[in-house]
Design a protein around this motif. Structure first.
Motif, mmCIF file in Angstrom:
data_model
loop_
_atom_site.group_PDB
_atom_site.id
_atom_site.type_symbol
_atom_site.label_atom_id
_atom_site.label_comp_id
_atom_site.label_asym_id
_atom_site.label_seq_id
_atom_site.Cartn_x
_atom_site.Cartn_y
_atom_site.Cartn_z
ATOM 1 N N ASP A 120 2.036 10.440 12.383
ATOM 2 C CA ASP A 120 2.007 11.150 11.026
ATOM 3 C C ASP A 120 2.407 11.110 9.275
ATOM 4 O OD1 ASP A 120 4.576 10.454 11.184
ATOM 5 O OD2 ASP A 120 5.417 12.323 10.849
ATOM 6 N N LEU A 121 1.657 9.553 9.519
ATOM 7 C CA LEU A 121 1.488 9.293 7.963
ATOM 8 C C LEU A 121 -0.173 9.659 6.804
ATOM 9 C CD1 LEU A 121 2.607 5.727 8.390
ATOM 10 C CD2 LEU A 121 4.152 7.804 7.293
ATOM 11 N N ASN B 277 -2.409 5.981 3.236
ATOM 12 C CA ASN B 277 -0.871 5.305 3.259
ATOM 13 C C ASN B 277 -1.704 4.308 4.291
ATOM 14 O OD1 ASN B 277 -0.037 7.125 1.606
ATOM 15 N ND2 ASN B 277 2.265 7.270 2.665
ATOM 16 N N ARG B 278 -2.040 5.293 5.282
ATOM 17 C CA ARG B 278 -2.477 3.765 6.942
ATOM 18 C C ARG B 278 -3.177 2.423 6.240
ATOM 19 N NH1 ARG B 278 -4.602 5.976 11.186
ATOM 20 N NH2 ARG B 278 -5.209 7.806 9.616
ATOM 21 N N THR C 112 6.215 -1.054 2.211
ATOM 22 C CA THR C 112 5.592 0.135 2.939
ATOM 23 C C THR C 112 7.104 1.154 2.972
ATOM 24 O OG1 THR C 112 6.853 -1.595 4.708
ATOM 25 C CG2 THR C 112 5.043 -1.652 4.394
ATOM 26 N N ASP C 113 8.396 0.967 2.471
ATOM 27 C CA ASP C 113 8.911 1.577 2.202
ATOM 28 C C ASP C 113 8.918 2.839 1.587
ATOM 29 O OD1 ASP C 113 12.088 2.957 2.641
ATOM 30 O OD2 ASP C 113 12.063 2.532 0.711
ATOM 31 N N GLU C 114 7.951 1.846 0.427
ATOM 32 C CA GLU C 114 6.931 3.702 -0.468
ATOM 33 C C GLU C 114 6.567 4.559 -0.219
ATOM 34 O OE1 GLU C 114 6.013 0.492 -3.973
ATOM 35 O OE2 GLU C 114 8.416 0.090 -4.512
ATOM 36 N N LEU C 115 5.307 3.990 0.432
ATOM 37 C CA LEU C 115 4.080 4.189 1.082
ATOM 38 C C LEU C 115 5.398 4.991 2.552
ATOM 39 C CD1 LEU C 115 2.150 0.970 1.315
ATOM 40 C CD2 LEU C 115 1.499 3.382 0.016
ATOM 41 N N LYS C 116 6.230 5.673 2.395
ATOM 42 C CA LYS C 116 7.272 6.579 3.625
ATOM 43 C C LYS C 116 6.616 5.971 4.969
ATOM 44 C CE LYS C 116 8.175 9.147 0.493
ATOM 45 N NZ LYS C 116 9.323 8.421 -0.767
ATOM 46 N N ASP C 117 6.544 4.578 5.373
ATOM 47 C CA ASP C 117 6.417 4.513 6.393
ATOM 48 C C ASP C 117 7.941 2.925 7.388
ATOM 49 O OD1 ASP C 117 5.985 3.603 8.701
ATOM 50 O OD2 ASP C 117 4.450 1.638 8.132
ATOM 51 N N ALA C 118 8.993 4.096 7.306
ATOM 52 C CA ALA C 118 9.654 3.393 7.315
ATOM 53 C C ALA C 118 9.858 3.066 9.148
ATOM 54 C CB ALA C 118 10.985 5.131 7.909
#
Length: 167
Positions: A16-17, A21-22, A135-141
């Motif tokens: 769900d990214l 972003n991926r 990667t945090d900025e791209l919402k990938d925790a």
């Protein structure tokens, strides 16, 4: 497809990214993959060629460090593919894409290897911390967490290297 396009290419995924972003994350991790492969081979160069009073301890330490980096290579490559990307991890790509300076082949002294590796681990540690932020900025925790795990270990090994150099 051009190599640069392959590094950020993504296949459809139910993760769900957003695809954009991926794609950016795959490109970031592919860069890290190249640097990790390069760092591992430089550590093995030191492992094979170290000599001197602390030979055995350094030989063992360098082998342990290379083994840990090998695990991270696999983790980074698998994360790229899990995100729908293509892991680009050949030695040729690592050599051309790495930010690390070339390893000084002529050195054998343990202290010289420690200095060379400490310099490279410092550069790599910075790269990994940048990976956390990007990667945090791209919402990938999950990927940020992977980078955080690697960062802790790299900082530990940098500490080990620097501790050997302390007077």
């Amino acid at each position: 497809m051009k190599l640069e396009d392959l590094k950020k290419h993504t296949y459809k995924s139910r993760i769900d990214l957003p695809e954009e972003n991926r794609s950016k994350i795959a490109e970031i991790i592919n860069n890290t993959l190249a640097n990790t492969i390069d760092l591992k081979t430089q550590v093995k160069q030191a492992h094979w060629n170290v000599k001197g009073m602390n030979f055995y301890q350094l030989h063992q330490l360098f082998d342990e460090m290379a083994s840990e980096l090998e695990e991270y290579i696999d983790m980074f490559a698998e994360r790229i593919v899990a995100l729908g990307g293509i892991a680009i991890g050949t030695a040729r790509i690592a050599a051309s894409d790495s930010y690390l300076p070339e390893y000084p082949y002529e050195i054998t002294d343990g202290k010289e290897h420690l200095l060379a590796l400490a310099d490279r681990f410092s550069i790599y540690a910075k790269l990994v911390r940048e990976g956390i932020d990007k990667t945090d900025e791209l919402k990938d925790a999950d990927t940020a967490d992977l980078y955080t795990e690697v960062s802790r270990t790299i900082d530990k090994y940098l500490w080990f290297l620097e501790a050997h150099l302390a007077n």
